[in-house]
Scaffold this motif. Structure first.
Motif, PDB file in Angstrom:
ATOM      1  N   VAL A 114       4.099  -0.698  -9.301  1.00 18.43           N
ATOM      2  CA  VAL A 114       2.629  -1.108  -9.136  1.00 18.43           C
ATOM      3  C   VAL A 114       2.544  -2.625  -9.230  1.00 18.43           C
ATOM      4  CG1 VAL A 114       1.755   0.986 -10.107  1.00 18.43           C
ATOM      5  CG2 VAL A 114       2.609  -0.767 -11.733  1.00 18.43           C
ATOM      6  N   GLN A 115       3.791  -3.418  -9.771  1.00 15.92           N
ATOM      7  CA  GLN A 115       3.594  -4.906  -9.758  1.00 15.92           C
ATOM      8  C   GLN A 115       3.955  -5.430  -8.395  1.00 15.92           C
ATOM      9  OE1 GLN A 115       6.474  -5.288 -13.199  1.00 15.92           O
ATOM     10  NE2 GLN A 115       4.820  -6.059 -14.245  1.00 15.92           N
ATOM     11  N   ALA A 116       4.495  -4.675  -7.484  1.00 17.36           N
ATOM     12  CA  ALA A 116       5.086  -5.259  -6.168  1.00 17.36           C
ATOM     13  C   ALA A 116       3.529  -5.569  -5.394  1.00 17.36           C
ATOM     14  CB  ALA A 116       5.787  -4.451  -5.478  1.00 17.36           C
ATOM     15  N   PRO A 117       3.469  -6.523  -4.594  1.00  9.97           N
ATOM     16  CA  PRO A 117       2.307  -6.804  -3.574  1.00  9.97           C
ATOM     17  C   PRO A 117       2.146  -5.574  -2.977  1.00  9.97           C
ATOM     18  CG  PRO A 117       3.866  -8.704  -3.504  1.00  9.97           C
ATOM     19  CD  PRO A 117       4.499  -7.409  -4.135  1.00  9.97           C
ATOM     20  N   PRO A 118       0.849  -5.316  -2.563  1.00 13.21           N
ATOM     21  CA  PRO A 118       0.536  -4.195  -2.016  1.00 13.21           C
ATOM     22  C   PRO A 118       1.060  -4.134  -0.517  1.00 13.21           C
ATOM     23  CG  PRO A 118      -1.269  -5.017  -2.924  1.00 13.21           C
ATOM     24  CD  PRO A 118      -0.211  -6.204  -3.247  1.00 13.21           C
ATOM     25  N   ASP A 119       0.984  -5.138   0.257  1.00 18.27           N
ATOM     26  CA  ASP A 119       1.745  -4.925   1.761  1.00 18.27           C
ATOM     27  C   ASP A 119       3.160  -4.325   1.677  1.00 18.27           C
ATOM     28  OD1 ASP A 119       2.304  -7.495   0.684  1.00 18.27           O
ATOM     29  OD2 ASP A 119       2.656  -8.193   2.466  1.00 18.27           O
ATOM     30  N   LEU A 120       3.832  -5.034   0.349  1.00 22.26           N
ATOM     31  CA  LEU A 120       5.327  -4.820   0.524  1.00 22.26           C
ATOM     32  C   LEU A 120       5.427  -3.433  -0.142  1.00 22.26           C
ATOM     33  CD1 LEU A 120       8.164  -5.838   0.544  1.00 22.26           C
ATOM     34  CD2 LEU A 120       7.825  -6.634  -1.792  1.00 22.26           C
ATOM     35  N   ARG A 121       4.835  -2.818  -0.893  1.00 26.01           N
ATOM     36  CA  ARG A 121       4.761  -1.425  -1.266  1.00 26.01           C
ATOM     37  C   ARG A 121       4.418  -0.609  -0.065  1.00 26.01           C
ATOM     38  NH1 ARG A 121       0.869   0.192  -6.120  1.00 26.01           N
ATOM     39  NH2 ARG A 121       1.947   1.928  -5.815  1.00 26.01           N
ATOM     40  N   GLY A 122       3.436  -0.781   0.786  1.00 26.41           N
ATOM     41  CA  GLY A 122       3.377  -0.008   2.100  1.00 26.41           C
ATOM     42  C   GLY A 122       4.310  -0.182   3.109  1.00 26.41           C
ATOM     43  N   GLU A 150      -4.883   0.799  -4.405  1.00 24.51           N
ATOM     44  CA  GLU A 150      -5.649  -0.330  -4.454  1.00 24.51           C
ATOM     45  C   GLU A 150      -5.433  -1.440  -3.277  1.00 24.51           C
ATOM     46  OE1 GLU A 150      -5.704  -2.164  -8.076  1.00 24.51           O
ATOM     47  OE2 GLU A 150      -6.398  -0.593  -9.104  1.00 24.51           O
ATOM     48  N   ALA A 151      -6.358  -2.255  -2.993  1.00 29.18           N
ATOM     49  CA  ALA A 151      -6.027  -3.136  -1.597  1.00 29.18           C
ATOM     50  C   ALA A 151      -5.605  -2.358  -0.430  1.00 29.18           C
ATOM     51  CB  ALA A 151      -5.193  -4.302  -2.212  1.00 29.18           C
ATOM     52  N   LEU A 152      -6.240  -1.340  -0.308  1.00 30.53           N
ATOM     53  CA  LEU A 152      -5.969  -0.569   0.854  1.00 30.53           C
ATOM     54  C   LEU A 152      -5.510  -1.232   2.231  1.00 30.53           C
ATOM     55  CD1 LEU A 152      -5.574   2.366   1.821  1.00 30.53           C
ATOM     56  CD2 LEU A 152      -7.974   2.463   2.719  1.00 30.53           C
ATOM     57  N   GLY A 153      -6.227  -2.288   2.678  1.00 29.10           N
ATOM     58  CA  GLY A 153      -5.986  -2.824   3.848  1.00 29.10           C
ATOM     59  C   GLY A 153      -4.473  -3.535   3.930  1.00 29.10           C
ATOM     60  N   ASP A 154      -4.310  -4.005   2.750  1.00 29.18           N
ATOM     61  CA  ASP A 154      -2.884  -4.899   2.748  1.00 29.18           C
ATOM     62  C   ASP A 154      -1.902  -3.720   2.843  1.00 29.18           C
ATOM     63  OD1 ASP A 154      -4.076  -7.607   2.820  1.00 29.18           O
ATOM     64  OD2 ASP A 154      -4.538  -7.046   0.806  1.00 29.18           O
ATOM     65  N   TRP A 155      -2.137  -2.671   1.859  1.00 28.35           N
ATOM     66  CA  TRP A 155      -1.308  -1.760   1.904  1.00 28.35           C
ATOM     67  C   TRP A 155      -0.899  -1.223   3.332  1.00 28.35           C
ATOM     68  CZ3 TRP A 155      -0.650   3.607   2.676  1.00 28.35           C
ATOM     69  CH2 TRP A 155       0.332   4.197   1.960  1.00 28.35           C
ATOM     70  N   LEU A 156      -1.963  -0.799   4.118  1.00 23.76           N
ATOM     71  CA  LEU A 156      -1.789  -0.330   5.554  1.00 23.76           C
ATOM     72  C   LEU A 156      -1.017  -1.198   6.358  1.00 23.76           C
ATOM     73  CD1 LEU A 156      -5.276   1.559   5.655  1.00 23.76           C
ATOM     74  CD2 LEU A 156      -2.979   2.451   5.572  1.00 23.76           C
ATOM     75  N   ALA A 157      -1.438  -2.676   6.129  1.00 21.55           N
ATOM     76  CA  ALA A 157      -0.676  -3.688   7.083  1.00 21.55           C
ATOM     77  C   ALA A 157       0.781  -3.410   6.858  1.00 21.55           C
ATOM     78  CB  ALA A 157      -1.128  -5.058   6.769  1.00 21.55           C
ATOM     79  N   GLY A 158       1.303  -3.158   5.627  1.00 23.12           N
ATOM     80  CA  GLY A 158       2.704  -3.004   5.352  1.00 23.12           C
ATOM     81  C   GLY A 158       3.238  -1.625   5.763  1.00 23.12           C
TER      82      GLY A 158
END
Length: 734
Positions: free
Chosen positions: A595-603, A625-633
């Motif tokens: 959960v501490q990793a950036p959302p795009d990197l987690r995705g 959370e931050a769904l758009g950035d997660w999806l980009a990853g």
């Protein structure tokens, strides 16, 4: 009779006239000129009948520099006048490759940085903006200028020569003493930059033997065509007089006719740009320039008198930046068109040409022969099928010219990275006047085209960053220079093991992987050295991402490129990796759950694990959370897997539909980035899946994805409508 010293400012018409008059008056035995002494045996090459400007280009293993000459250069006039009166001409300065010139790319550079304080005081005293305006005020606008020697004495009196200047002055003084001793009762005229004159006058006591010319192991000197553009201080040539086009007119026709020429030239250039310039404007410019000259006490119109007159007559609005002649530097973007055209006129367009009999380095003839042999010496477009051995050889010739920055050879399409296997190239060839000069200057790298291109790339690689090394490697491959490729591969291998730059790693890894996988064409497929780079790069990416923490932030495309390259390395280069799939999947799973990793990197990490066969629980997406950035990853790394998962698409549809207008507006930029990883046809596939999830049978997915309105504008309009509706309800109007 001894030595007669003439201190000069380089590329000054006033100094050139003084030099000519002094030589005519003195009828000397020797004329000694500040210039490279190793060229003395070849001074006749300067007198073959060139069209100026030209330059003497000298190079060694570590350094290259130019000694430019134009028609009004005092040094050039000294050579011409010396030959006319029968005097011996000698260059008396150290060679350009000497240690004294280590940081000097232009021998005839002003020394003004060494006497800034006194120049500033003089500018204040005479109420002028800078040294160029000061020089014009004191000397260039006067028919018979006086006080030039005192000016240089004043400058040098406040400055201390550095180690390089001291070595040069000691060497030049030895030439002066030897020439004076040999001349007997005839004078010796000495032409040097005014900064050195006072020091040379104080070194007339000592030995009178002719100095030896220092030798070097490698290097040479050749004449090259030059141009007014390269001479112009306003485009980076910080030496001598600026505005060579204008001073060429001063030299040929005098200051009054030069002023008329400048006004006419600026008017012509502006009219070509459809800028209105009336006869009344030109009359006003002439009137203002004349009034300023009288106010400033100028015998003849000075350059700044004309420029200030033009500015007053042609520019009525406030300027966004000061005129460049009030300081030394280039115009900034957004400059007034009149200023742009004034500088263009001042610069001039003259390009020098060498006499056909001028010696040239071996590289020039070698390249001309290659161009003839391969049919590349004509103007036009060239298409190359790189699977054809002859076309591949032509491509290598063109790429070697490209890395040497030889003008006139432009590639318009073709392979641009190892990850893009392309088998054809398109080039546009055109003749340009600067080509000969560029070839002569490129000769410092080698005598053949292959050698010169290899040395140029090797020099670029010495201090290159990791991502730059990837580009150099690909250039070496395109040029067919295998020896250099090996050295760069080793540097890459060392670099990827130590770097902390994830973006650079992604660039290198994707490019090297493409070469390793696809490049039968250039001979790098399954190359062991490239394999070791892939192995080290993949391990380094995984090590870096596992320790990368940070709060919500916009998706980083470069970071995602590194993750995608890691996926490709594991899927397509297993034989080169020391890691196994389970190791990579384990790292990816841990990062995706961190959960501490950036959302795009987690995705991206979830996508990596998914691409390697680990099926994700799509229900967990609801907690992101931050769904758009997660999806980009996720989409950057697992695009194909997403397309094949109706369950995930359905969950995403529910999440996006549940957003209110404000939430959607916040998420929209990241969502647009995420879906940009899908080409249009795949976006239609997703749209069809969404329609099916909503129970719409036979829906036209194409109509959903091809909107005529900008989605951001639509979302903003919907938000405005919502606020209006709320206001109407609040006011009891709805």
């Amino acid at each position: 009779m001894g030595a007669v010293f003439v201190g000069v400012r380089h590329h000054s018409p006033a100094c050139a006239r003084l030099v000519a008059a002094t030589i005519e008056e003195q009828q000397p035995a020797y004329v000694l000129v500040e210039g490279p002494a190793d060229f003395n045996e070849r001074i006749d090459e300067l007198l073959l009948g060139h069209e100026l400007p030209i330059a003497l280009f000298s190079y060694s293993d570590q350094h290259a520099s130019w000694s430019p000459f134009c028609d009004y250069s005092p040094e050039w006039v000294a050579i011409i006048e010396a030959r006319r009166v029968g005097a011996e001409v000698r260059f008396i300065d150290l060679p350009a490759w000497h240690e004294a010139f280590r940081d000097v790319s232009n021998r005839y550079a002003d020394a003004e940085l060494r006497y800034t304080e006194v120049v500033d005081r003089l500018c204040t005293e005479f109420s002028v903006d800078n040294v160029d305006v000061l020089w014009d005020h004191l000397f260039e606008c006067e028919t018979d200028p006086v006080g030039m020697a005192e000016y240089f004495d004043l400058l040098r009196g406040t400055a201390t020569a550095d180690e390089g200047d001291s070595a040069r002055e000691e060497y030049m003084a030895r030439w002066v003493r030897a020439a004076v001793a040999d001349a007997g009762d005839r004078p010796v005229v000495v032409i040097t930059g005014g900064f050195h004159t006072a020091a040379l006058k104080g070194k007339l006591d000592g030995g009178t033997e002719w100095p030896e010319v220092p030798e070097r192991e490698r290097g040479a000197s050749y004449l090259v065509p030059y141009s007014h553009a390269r001479l112009d201080a306003f485009t980076g040539y910080q030496s001598g007089m600026p505005s060579p086009g204008y001073y060429q007119q001063v030299w040929e026709n005098g200051p009054q006719r030069a002023a008329d020429w400048l006004v006419e030239s600026v008017a012509t250039r502006l009219r070509r740009r459809q800028q209105p310039v009336s006869t009344a404007d030109l009359i006003a410019a002439h009137t203002q320039a004349g009034a300023l000259a009288r106010l400033r006490g100028h015998e003849n119109l000075a350059r700044t008198d004309v420029l200030d007159g033009l500015t007053s007559a042609l520019i009525s609005e406030d300027l966004t930046q000061p005129p460049p002649w009030t300081r030394r530097g280039t115009l900034q973007p957004g400059a007034h068109p009149a200023l742009v055209e004034m500088l263009g006129a001042l610069r001039g367009g003259k390009v020098g040409r060498l006499h056909p009999g001028t010696p040239a380095p071996p590289l020039v003839n070698a390249v001309l022969e290659l161009l003839r042999t391969h049919g590349l010496d004509q103007e036009g477009k060239v298409s190359l099928d790189l699977t054809d051995p002859r076309a591949l050889e032509r491509s290598r010739v063109l790429h070697r010219l490209r890395v040497l920055r030889i003008p006139g050879f432009e590639r318009t399409s073709g392979p641009s990275g190892g990850a893009q296997p392309r088998l054809d190239e398109q080039w546009t060839l055109r003749p340009v006047e600067e080509r000969l000069a560029a070839l002569i200057e490129a000769a410092e790298n080698g005598a053949t085209l292959e050698e010169a291109a290899g040395v140029a790339l090797e020099r670029r690689s010495r201090h290159a960053q990791l991502d730059e090394l990837g580009g150099i490697l690909f250039d070496a491959v395109l040029c067919g220079i295998s020896a250099l490729s090996g050295r760069v591969k080793k540097s890459l291998n060392e670099g990827v093991k130590a770097t902390g730059d994830l973006a650079a790693l992604g660039t290198v890894l994707s490019g090297v992987l493409g070469l390793w996988r696809h490049d039968r064409l250039f001979g790098t497929r399954k190359d062991p050295l490239l394999g070791s780079v892939i192995d080290a790069g993949t391990a380094r990416v995984l090590w870096l991402v596992e320790g990368l923490h940070g709060g919500p932030a916009p998706a980083d495309p470069n970071r995602l490129k590194a993750m995608a390259a890691t996926r490709d390395a594991v899927l397509h280069a297993k034989s080169a990796l020391s890691l196994d799939v389970a190791d990579v999947t384990g790292v990816a799973t841990r990062v995706s759950n961190d959960v501490q990793a950036p959302p795009d990197l987690r995705g991206a990490a979830l996508g990596l694990a998914w691409a390697l066969g680990s099926q994700p629980d799509v229900r967990k997406v609801r907690t992101i959370e931050a769904l758009g950035d997660w999806l980009a990853g996720l989409f950057a790394v697992a695009r194909e897997e997403v397309l094949a998962s109706p369950d995930l698409v359905g969950v995403l549809d529910e999440l996006v539909s549940a957003m209110d207008s404000d939430e959607f507006l916040v998420a929209l930029p990241a969502l647009r980035l995420a879906f940009s990883y899908f080409p249009p046809r795949e976006r239609e596939t997703i749209a069809a899946t969404v329609l099916a999830h909503r129970g719409v049978e036979g829906g036209a997915a194409k109509n959903v994805t091809r909107l005529t309105a900008d989605p951001v504008s639509v979302a903003e309009a919907m938000a405005i409508e919502k606020r209006v509706d709320a206001l109407l309800v609040k006011g009891g109007l709805a």
